[in-house]
Motif scaffolding. Structure first.
Motif, PDB file in Angstrom:
ATOM      1  N   HIS A 122       0.886  -1.171   0.000  1.00 48.12           N
ATOM      2  CA  HIS A 122       0.000   0.000   0.000  1.00 48.12           C
ATOM      3  C   HIS A 122       0.921   1.217   0.000  1.00 48.12           C
ATOM      4  O   HIS A 122       2.035   1.147   0.538  1.00 48.12           O
ATOM      5  N   GLU A 171     -10.801  -6.712  -4.129  1.00 50.12           N
ATOM      6  CA  GLU A 171     -10.605  -7.768  -3.123  1.00 50.12           C
ATOM      7  C   GLU A 171     -11.834  -7.822  -2.216  1.00 50.12           C
ATOM      8  O   GLU A 171     -12.001  -6.982  -1.331  1.00 50.12           O
ATOM      9  N   GLU A 175      -9.123 -13.529  -1.158  1.00 50.41           N
ATOM     10  CA  GLU A 175      -8.390 -13.830   0.081  1.00 50.41           C
ATOM     11  C   GLU A 175      -9.111 -14.953   0.830  1.00 50.41           C
ATOM     12  O   GLU A 175     -10.317 -14.911   1.040  1.00 50.41           O
ATOM     13  N   HIS A 235     -11.100 -13.970   3.929  1.00 51.16           N
ATOM     14  CA  HIS A 235     -12.279 -13.175   3.576  1.00 51.16           C
ATOM     15  C   HIS A 235     -13.395 -14.092   3.075  1.00 51.16           C
ATOM     16  O   HIS A 235     -14.574 -13.867   3.348  1.00 51.16           O
ATOM     17  N   ASP A 295      -4.911 -13.773  -2.202  1.00 56.01           N
ATOM     18  CA  ASP A 295      -4.268 -13.409  -0.940  1.00 56.01           C
ATOM     19  C   ASP A 295      -4.325 -14.648  -0.054  1.00 56.01           C
ATOM     20  O   ASP A 295      -5.406 -15.064   0.385  1.00 56.01           O
ATOM     21  N   ASP A 323      -0.842 -12.663   2.424  1.00 54.68           N
ATOM     22  CA  ASP A 323      -1.433 -11.590   3.234  1.00 54.68           C
ATOM     23  C   ASP A 323      -1.693 -12.179   4.624  1.00 54.68           C
ATOM     24  O   ASP A 323      -2.837 -12.383   5.038  1.00 54.68           O
TER      25      ASP A 323
HETATM   26  C1  XUL Z   1      -7.502  -6.596   4.730  1.00 51.87           C
HETATM   27  C2  XUL Z   1      -6.713  -6.987   3.559  1.00 51.87           C
HETATM   28  C3  XUL Z   1      -5.878  -5.933   2.919  1.00 51.87           C
HETATM   29  C4  XUL Z   1      -5.874  -5.995   1.438  1.00 51.87           C
HETATM   30  C5  XUL Z   1      -5.183  -4.840   0.767  1.00 51.87           C
HETATM   31  O1  XUL Z   1      -8.278  -7.584   5.283  1.00 51.87           O
HETATM   32  O2  XUL Z   1      -6.711  -8.126   3.162  1.00 51.87           O
HETATM   33  O3  XUL Z   1      -4.597  -6.024   3.423  1.00 51.87           O
HETATM   34  O4  XUL Z   1      -5.256  -7.153   0.987  1.00 51.87           O
HETATM   35  O5  XUL Z   1      -5.637  -3.614   1.172  1.00 51.87           O
END
Ligand code: XUL
Ligand code: CO
Length: 441
Positions: free
Chosen positions: A106, A237, A273, A276, A301, A344
């Motif tokens: 980021h 995402e 992710e 998630h 992720d 991640d």
């Molecule tokens: C938050 C997350 C972030 C994104 C990028 O849950 O996964 O780190 O991957 O903003």
């Protein structure tokens, strides 16, 4: 090649090598053999493993209930540019020792945000130049860049969906700078994670207006990026909640519907992710399948949740069975479109040795590699594929085929129903599929 700055931060740890599954060395790969070919590509090409700049070099072990436990030299420096350069040096040393090719960032992972917009812009330009030199000297690349429009208090009511236009414009200014850095660093993808795009209560929220603003924001971001020569994917995402009660990019299906509604489906794909997916009450496999079906399986992720905890614990992947199921979808859909596998994930607060971050990434890479090997065997040497095809064989010929081709209307189906009054039950064979999977792990 190991890339060192003025100081060596991970002393006593050399390049991590593949030693095979009999190895007892915790600082060696047991399954991830970067140049080994599986299903026509090297493991390195399949995965494009990346490290997350924020968790690996931004974290310090602190949580809601306690202060830092991990005291990394680059985090203890006061002057922002010196600290940022030290952090970049540590990152490049670590990535090169791991033998990975990529990282993700980021904007304000690269350097601390300034007191005002102008100072932030200057700091970002300085650090982009510094990192660009390290990229040229090492061959390490950036899988994706992003913008942190979540942490600063100005975004407490959202960034692109904030009810105050000034905040929306400020977020756009920030994303413009992040896109400029992305292009300067020849980054391959750009991620939007809408951590504060959603609501805490519908009572104070005009959802339709907020979604239209988010659509407009992404259209303008896309047009700006393309006008500056960015050729990579934009990625959404999805995450259903946390920090908010409800986030608009709830899951893949929701995000894909949104992208289509605003005409963004050609430029955007999905970054899935694992944790998630499970927060959205889906499996990782489900999310991969949904994205793959729409041709939008962009990037991953990699992390995992905890079966008992209902939040984003972002632990390093270690569940071979789960990842093998995922790799079946990954291989059958032709892999990731432009993205890679970004860890991640964060080490636990109580993991305080310098080697712990290596052990964590090695474990994650080995989990994916072992799962890929198993999935490839399942596809090529087991009855898995033929059993799946057999379940649908009634659509391969005759009336079933005609139905698929749109040649039968409801009256035709009615006639077939009447003719076939007695229907023999067909077993779904779930336990057989499950035992085939386990045999290859
Ligand atoms: C938050 C997350 C972030 C994104 C990028 O849950 O996964 O780190 O991957 O903003
Ligand atoms: Co993520």
């Amino acid at each position: 090649m190991i890339v060192l700055g003025d100081v060596e931060y991970y002393k006593g740890i050399g390049k991590i090598e593949y030693e095979g599954k009999e190895s007892d060395n915790p600082l060696a790969f047991r399954y991830y053999n970067p140049d080994q070919i599986v299903a026509g590509k090297t493991m390195r090409e399949h995965f494009k493993f990346a490290i997350s700049y924020w968790y690996s070099f931004g974290g310090n072990g602190s949580d809601l209930f306690g202060d830092a436990t991990q005291h990394f030299a680059w985090n203890e420096m006061r002057e922002p540019i010196l600290a940022a350069k030290a952090r970049a040096d540590a990152a490049f040393e670590f990535i090169s020792k791991m033998g990975f090719d990529y990282f993700c960032f980021h904007d304000y992972d690269l350097v601390q945000e300034g007191k005002n917009f102008g100072q932030s812009e200057l700091r970002l330009v300085t650090m982009t130049e510094y990192i660009n030199k390290k990229i040229s000297n090492s061959g390490i690349k950036v899988l994706w860049g992003s913008s942190n429009c979540v942490s600063n208090p100005r975004y407490m009511n959202g960034a692109a969906t904030n009810p105050d236009f000034k905040v929306v414009a400020r977020a756009a200014g920030q994303v413009k700078l992040a896109l400029d850095a992305t292009i300067a660093l020849k980054v391959e993808n750009y991620v939007f994670w809408g951590g504060r795009e959603g609501y805490m209560t519908l009572l104070n929220t005009d959802m339709k207006r907020e979604l239209d603003h988010m659509g407009q924001f992404l259209i303008q971001a896309r047009d700006y990026g393309r006008s500056q020569g960015f050729k990579g994917n934009f990625l959404i995402e999805p995450k259903p909640m946390e920090p908010l009660k409800h986030q608009y990019d709830f899951d893949c299906a929701t995000a894909i519907g949104f992208l289509r509604e605003y005409g963004l489906e050609k430029d955007f794909k999905i970054n899935i992710e694992v944790n998630h997916a499970t927060l959205a009450q889906h499996t990782f496999q489900h999310e991969l399948e949904v994205a793959a079906q729409s041709g939008m399986l962009g990037s991953i992720d990699a992390n995992r949740g905890d079966y008992q905890n209902g939040w984003d614990t972002s632990q390093f992947p270690n569940n071979v069975q789960e990842i093998t199921e995922a790799m079946l979808i990954f291989l059958k859909s032709g892999g990731l479109q432009g993205g890679g596998v970004n860890f991640d994930a964060k080490i636990r607060r109580s993991s305080t040795d310098m080697e712990d971050i290596f052990i964590a990434h090695i474990g994650g890479a080995d989990t994916f590699a072992r799962a890929l090997l198993a999935a490839e065997k399942i596809i090529t040497s087991s009855p898995y594929e033929s059993l799946r095809q057999q379940r649908y064989s009634s659509f391969d010929t005759g009336s079933g085929k005609e139905f698929e081709e749109g040649k039968l209307n409801f009256n035709d189906l009615y006639a077939i129903a009447k003719e076939n009054d007695e229907i023999e039950l067909q077993s779904g064979k779930q336990e057989l599929f499950e035992s085939i999977l386990n045999r290859y792990l």
